[in-house]
Design a protein around this motif. Structure first.
Motif, PDB file in Angstrom:
ATOM      1  N   VAL A 171       0.647  -1.131  -0.046  1.00 15.46           N
ATOM      2  CA  VAL A 171      -0.171   0.186   0.022  1.00 15.46           C
ATOM      3  C   VAL A 171       0.762   0.948   0.334  1.00 15.46           C
ATOM      4  CG1 VAL A 171      -1.633   1.437   1.754  1.00 15.46           C
ATOM      5  CG2 VAL A 171      -1.828  -1.384   1.088  1.00 15.46           C
ATOM      6  N   GLY A 172       1.917   1.400   0.630  1.00 19.44           N
ATOM      7  CA  GLY A 172       2.499   2.362   0.848  1.00 19.44           C
ATOM      8  C   GLY A 172       4.201   2.501  -0.491  1.00 19.44           C
ATOM      9  N   GLU A 173       3.695   1.674  -1.699  1.00 17.72           N
ATOM     10  CA  GLU A 173       4.190   2.054  -2.985  1.00 17.72           C
ATOM     11  C   GLU A 173       3.511   3.063  -3.531  1.00 17.72           C
ATOM     12  OE1 GLU A 173       4.251  -1.659  -4.940  1.00 17.72           O
ATOM     13  OE2 GLU A 173       5.965  -2.463  -3.177  1.00 17.72           O
ATOM     14  N   THR A 174       2.086   3.705  -2.973  1.00 18.48           N
ATOM     15  CA  THR A 174       1.691   4.552  -4.229  1.00 18.48           C
ATOM     16  C   THR A 174       2.104   6.039  -2.800  1.00 18.48           C
ATOM     17  OG1 THR A 174      -0.501   4.100  -3.759  1.00 18.48           O
ATOM     18  CG2 THR A 174       0.553   3.290  -5.277  1.00 18.48           C
ATOM     19  N   THR A 175       1.398   7.011  -3.644  1.00 20.08           N
ATOM     20  CA  THR A 175       1.443   8.130  -3.391  1.00 20.08           C
ATOM     21  C   THR A 175      -0.083   8.456  -1.949  1.00 20.08           C
ATOM     22  OG1 THR A 175       2.064   9.675  -5.150  1.00 20.08           O
ATOM     23  CG2 THR A 175       0.703  10.316  -3.472  1.00 20.08           C
ATOM     24  N   GLU A 176      -1.333   8.030  -2.734  1.00 22.59           N
ATOM     25  CA  GLU A 176      -2.570   7.296  -1.666  1.00 22.59           C
ATOM     26  C   GLU A 176      -2.666   6.712  -0.585  1.00 22.59           C
ATOM     27  OE1 GLU A 176      -3.392   5.061  -5.415  1.00 22.59           O
ATOM     28  OE2 GLU A 176      -2.332   7.031  -5.507  1.00 22.59           O
ATOM     29  N   GLY A 177      -1.441   5.408  -0.642  1.00 20.49           N
ATOM     30  CA  GLY A 177      -1.623   4.159  -0.092  1.00 20.49           C
ATOM     31  C   GLY A 177      -0.177   4.850   1.739  1.00 20.49           C
ATOM     32  N   ARG A 178       0.282   6.279   0.771  1.00 20.04           N
ATOM     33  CA  ARG A 178       0.925   6.474   1.683  1.00 20.04           C
ATOM     34  C   ARG A 178       0.302   7.600   1.934  1.00 20.04           C
ATOM     35  NH1 ARG A 178       5.186   6.790  -2.428  1.00 20.04           N
ATOM     36  NH2 ARG A 178       4.724   8.285  -2.578  1.00 20.04           N
ATOM     37  N   GLN A 179      -0.521   8.468   1.785  1.00 18.29           N
ATOM     38  CA  GLN A 179      -1.561   9.242   2.719  1.00 18.29           C
ATOM     39  C   GLN A 179      -2.073   7.908   3.376  1.00 18.29           C
ATOM     40  OE1 GLN A 179      -0.759  13.020   1.516  1.00 18.29           O
ATOM     41  NE2 GLN A 179      -3.053  13.358   3.573  1.00 18.29           N
ATOM     42  N   PHE A 180      -2.207   7.506   3.081  1.00 17.36           N
ATOM     43  CA  PHE A 180      -3.334   7.205   3.991  1.00 17.36           C
ATOM     44  C   PHE A 180      -3.302   6.432   5.365  1.00 17.36           C
ATOM     45  CE2 PHE A 180      -5.370   3.141   4.753  1.00 17.36           C
ATOM     46  CZ  PHE A 180      -6.639   2.960   5.653  1.00 17.36           C
TER      47      PHE A 180
END
Length: 935
Positions: A897-906
């Motif tokens: 999940v942390g590989e994407t911009t939105e995943g890090r934001q979440f």
């Protein structure tokens, strides 16, 4: 015709389910036209069908209908015909004399009466049998759609003719010469004078060609009637029509008059496209299975069909494909007036065989072939009847199928023909005599629609990703040249394969396939969409006719038993929002494809059967579900569709946004110089905007307007923005949601007690009143459902069963998210109550834990909507008190999940919440309960 007697009204009735024969006196009455079920005849049933609507008064067997009628003195001894517009298998008696039996499901039953019909009273008896059909009948007889009714619908009349009678009238319009050729057969006279006249209607101006008279002789005749150089043409944009009047005259007898609807048009397949009167058109089709839940049978009045077709047209539809059925004449008449391109289909869903096949049924094959001829003879004069299909998902003899096409084209070359809809599924073929191809793939991997059932995997891009609007199917339809000069269909070199067959599975023989299919005919994508929404239980009250929504009642009961009934309306609305967005991308991908000639949706409206497939943005009554307006739907389904092509919906501040802007334009009005205005807004703030001058001259139907490119502004928080496009001075517009994230966001888990399992250490922390976050690895959870973003395909019960019978993976079967979007866990991750694109990557690397049996107070922060068969209480993210501690569970792969911009934001928002004083859950669970849930 010189006169007619309507036989509408009260008839005597006797139901004879055991087929014992008529008993006198008959014991009941019924109003015809109608059906026994609609009239509530027979015994009310308490049956509850879960997979379709329930016909409360379903009856199968013989039904006897009888009444008296009077023949006036002046009509005695004339040629008389009994006309039954739509019925089942009929046998007719006049005054006890049997006239014969007819069994067409698609065309009227017409009986010639004895010429010795005397003045005065007579009796007519009709036996209708809705069993033992020569073929299964597809959706003409299916309880999934219009039910296997018994009765007579539409016109019931005696028609009287003078001596000089014209039969088998066919009209052949010629756009180039502005004429119509009229063919027919003169019977009852050696010669007659045929008067021909026409007058326009449903047109922007009046036009009446000069009447003409033609001498014709007994037998077949052909006359050419000029409509004039200023004749009006018929199309989807201007459906101008003529009333074509014919009168066959002899001096010694009254003239027989005939009136037909004529449309001067030329619908053709040219290369890979369809044209109407030389102008390219793109088929924006919908499926129709004759679903009319208030009656249980298809209407036979133009007004009723006009209502249905007008609703469809308001959603941009210009084409109807009738699944294994043919509508009554009123449907064609309404389509004539509205400019809808109609494609009826033989009532068949099975295997076309010849004498080389085991279990060959030549009687059935001949019946179906003759049914096609009857459809052409009954409805072929209508300008809206432009296409015809041999059936749905047929298998069997390609040679026999092609031979049927060849014979039909020799008999009537007016419509375009296809071998069927999605024939041979994974091993398709384009036949010599078909005019267009309708399917979903050209090999296992050459897919040209966005969604598939798991048993038909690989699945489509709507189900698997990626995000963005870049997908089209051009390379799948016309594959790039292969460097080594070789290719395979990618499915089979022969032998046996297993397929979905109807609503079951079947093993069939796959022919050896060599080379790559490169279509030279228009390609139409078959049954695209099939995005399910959760039931709206408020709809139950609308079923006031013979069909009852006991399936809905059962689904509602199941939800209540799980303690989730308070969420029903949210489930419906939130799953519907995801379905609409899926349909938008599905349709836009079709419009982005230059080599695609059209699509056939399944469906704009709900499908009542086959497990109950609630796949429409309209319900089964063609009423809006409140999910999307016709105006908004037409922004991605019309004859002018703006398309922005960009790779993602999610961007970090400072990133450059780029999009190619295109227009698929098929309106007759020229669009030469025009201005495209675009802007990116967030709330009331305009973040970027611009104008682009463009020209459509000599561009065809696919216009590359240009590119927009700009740097996304810095934002203090995750921001939803809207990219809006419009062509100035027109109704052509489009909008897309984008999300912008602050730069440099890090998912800082320091200070968070974070675990992948509920370890003893985590339990001790909870016992000591600490805050704990557990993120179980999805692949380690047994008590959970796989995460998927897209809503379920078609209907979980049906495709679960098919997948199991084929030993294929069972569908995930979920229907989007229900999000407590105002929860403080989303303080840094702006959410809506339903799934949106920022959630796609997150959900795809998650699982939802089955929380069945837990206290109602435990409401997941992120709840996955399950299908109406399982109705699990599913928590992708939930919190609870465990002892004196606070526990937050989120079942996802944090690394992925942390590989994407939105995943890090979440993750950032989640961790910040976990550190805060706001983390104070109210629901309570015992430690043992939690461990059991996370097993």
């Amino acid at each position: 015709m010189i006169a007619k007697i309507d036989l509408d009204g009260v008839w005597e009735l006797q139901l004879d389910g055991e087929k014992q024969g008529r008993r006198l006196p008959m014991n009941d009455t019924i109003a015809l036209p109608g059906t026994t079920s609609f009239a509530k005849k027979g015994v009310s049933s308490e049956v509850e069908h879960a997979d379709c609507l329930t016909d409360e008064y379903a009856f199968e067997g013989w039904a006897w209908y009888a009444r008296a009628f009077d023949v006036p003195e002046e009509l005695a001894g004339t040629n008389a015909m009994l006309y039954l517009e739509r019925t089942r298998v009929t046998t007719v008696w006049i005054d006890g004399e049997e006239l014969g039996t007819q069994n067409s499901l698609s065309a009227p039953h017409v009986y010639r009466l004895p010429n010795s019909l005397t003045p005065g009273a007579h009796t007519i008896t009709i036996r209708v049998d809705n069993t033992d059909y020569p073929t299964k009948g597809g959706h003409m007889t299916s309880r999934d759609t219009q039910t296997n009714w018994n009765g007579i619908t539409g016109r019931i009349e005696l028609q009287f003719y003078g001596a000089a009678q014209v039969e088998n009238i066919t009209t052949y319009p010629n756009v180039e010469s502005r004429t119509v050729t009229v063919k027919g057969t003169l019977v009852g006279a050696e010669e007659a004078l045929l008067d021909v006249s026409a007058v326009s209607f449903n047109a922007s101006r009046e036009h009446a060609p000069e009447p003409r008279s033609y001498p014709v002789n007994a037998g077949e005749f052909e006359v050419v009637y000029p409509l004039g150089a200023d004749a009006l043409l018929w199309s989807e944009w201007e459906p101008s029509l003529y009333k074509l009047r014919l009168a066959a005259k002899q001096e010694e007898s009254p003239a027989n008059g005939y009136e037909l609807t004529l449309g001067l048009r030329e619908f053709k397949a040219e290369g890979g496209s369809f044209t109407i009167n030389g102008a390219k058109t793109f088929l924006r089709g919908k499926h129709d299975g004759l679903i009319f839940p208030l009656t249980g049978f298809a209407p036979t009045t133009v007004e009723e069909w006009a209502r249905v077709l007008e609703i469809a047209k308001s959603y941009g539809i210009n084409h109807y494909r009738f699944h294994t059925c043919c509508p009554p004449e009123a449907a064609f008449e309404a389509a004539d007036r509205l400019g809808i391109y109609m494609e009826p289909e033989l009532p068949f869903w099975g295997t076309v065989t010849d004498e080389t096949y085991e279990n060959h049924n030549e009687a059935e094959q001949q019946y179906l072939i003759q049914e096609g001829y009857r459809m052409l003879e009954a409805f072929g004069n209508h300008p809206s009847f432009v296409m015809m299909s041999l059936g749905n998902e047929l298998w069997g003899s390609k040679e026999r199928v092609d031979g049927i096409l060849k014979d039909y084209k020799a008999f009537d070359n007016r419509p375009l023909y296809t071998q069927g809809s999605n024939n041979f599924q994974w091993v398709p073929v384009i036949l010599e005599h078909e005019d267009f191809f309708c399917g979903v793939r050209f090999s296992k991997d050459r897919l040209f629609r966005g969604s598939y059932a798991m048993c038909d995997a690989p699945q489509g891009h709507l189900q698997t990703g990626p995000q963005g609007t870049m997908i089209d199917y051009d390379d799948q339809i016309i594959p790039p040249v292969l460097t080594d000069g070789s290719a395979s269909r990618g499915q089979s070199d022969g032998g046996e394969i297993q397929i979905q067959y109807g609503t079951e599975a079947k093993t069939v023989q796959a022919d050896a396939a060599e080379g790559v299919i490169v279509p030279q005919v228009p390609v139409v994508s078959h049954e695209i969409g099939q995005y399910q929404t959760y039931p709206d239980f408020n709809e139950i009250a609308k079923y006031t006719g013979p069909l009852k929504a006991r399936n809905f009642e059962l689904f509602k009961q199941r939800l209540e038993e799980k303690g989730l009934d308070h969420l029903a309306e949210k489930y419906h609305a939130y799953s519907g929002r995801v379905a609409v967005e899926a349909y938008k991308e599905e349709l836009e991908a079709a419009f982005r494809t230059k080599h695609l000639a059209g699509f056939q949706l399944l469906d704009l409206q709900d499908f009542s059967g086959q497990g109950t497939a609630l796949v429409g943005v309209l319900d089964a009554f063609m009423d809006s579900k409140g999910l999307v307006s016709p105006e908004e739907w037409r922004t991605f389904c019309s004859d002018a569709v703006l398309l922005a092509r960009f790779p993602s919906y999610n961007y970090a501040a400072g990133e450059r946004f780029e999009a190619a802007i295109q227009l698929r334009y098929m309106r007759p009005q020229p669009l030469s110089e025009f201005t495209l205005h675009w802007e990116l807004t967030a709330g009331n703030d305009r973040l970027a905007s611009g104008d682009m001058a463009a020209s459509a001259l000599n561009a065809g139907d696919f216009i590359d307007i240009g590119r927009i490119s700009f740097e996304l502004p810095g934002v203090p928080a995750m921001t939803k923005a809207s990219l809006r496009l419009r062509i100035v001075g027109t109704d052509i517009r489009k909008s897309y949601d984008l999300w912008i994230y602050p730069s440099g966001v890090v998912a800082d888990k320091s200070g968070v007690h974070l675990f992948e399992e509920l370890t003893d250490e985590a339990a001790d922390l909870l016992a000591n009143g600490e805050r704990v976050v557990v993120m179980p690895k999805p692949d380690r959870l047994a008590n959970a459902i796989e995460g998927t973003y897209c809503v379920d395909f078609w209907c979980y019960p049906m495709f679960r069963s098919i997948s199991e019978s084929m030993n294929k993976p069972v569908p995930v079967g979920t229907m989007g998210l229900s999000i407590d979007h105002e929860h403080p866990a989303f303080g840094h991750f702006a959410s809506e109550p339903h799934s949106t694109e920022p959630w796609r990557h997150i959900v795809s690397h998650s699982r939802s834990i089955i929380l069945d049996g837990t206290d109602k107070a435990l409401q997941p922060i992120v709840q996955t909507i399950d299908n109406f068969e399982r109705n699990h209480k599913l928590g992708m993210m939930f919190e609870c008190k465990v002892g004196s501690g606070s526990l937050l569970v989120c079942a996802l792969d944090a690394q992925r999940v942390g590989e994407t911009t939105e995943g890090r934001q979440f993750l950032h928002s989640l961790f910040e919440y976990a550190k805060s004083e706001a983390f104070k859950p109210s629901a309570e669970l015992e430690l043992a309960q939690v461990r059991d849930l996370l097993r």
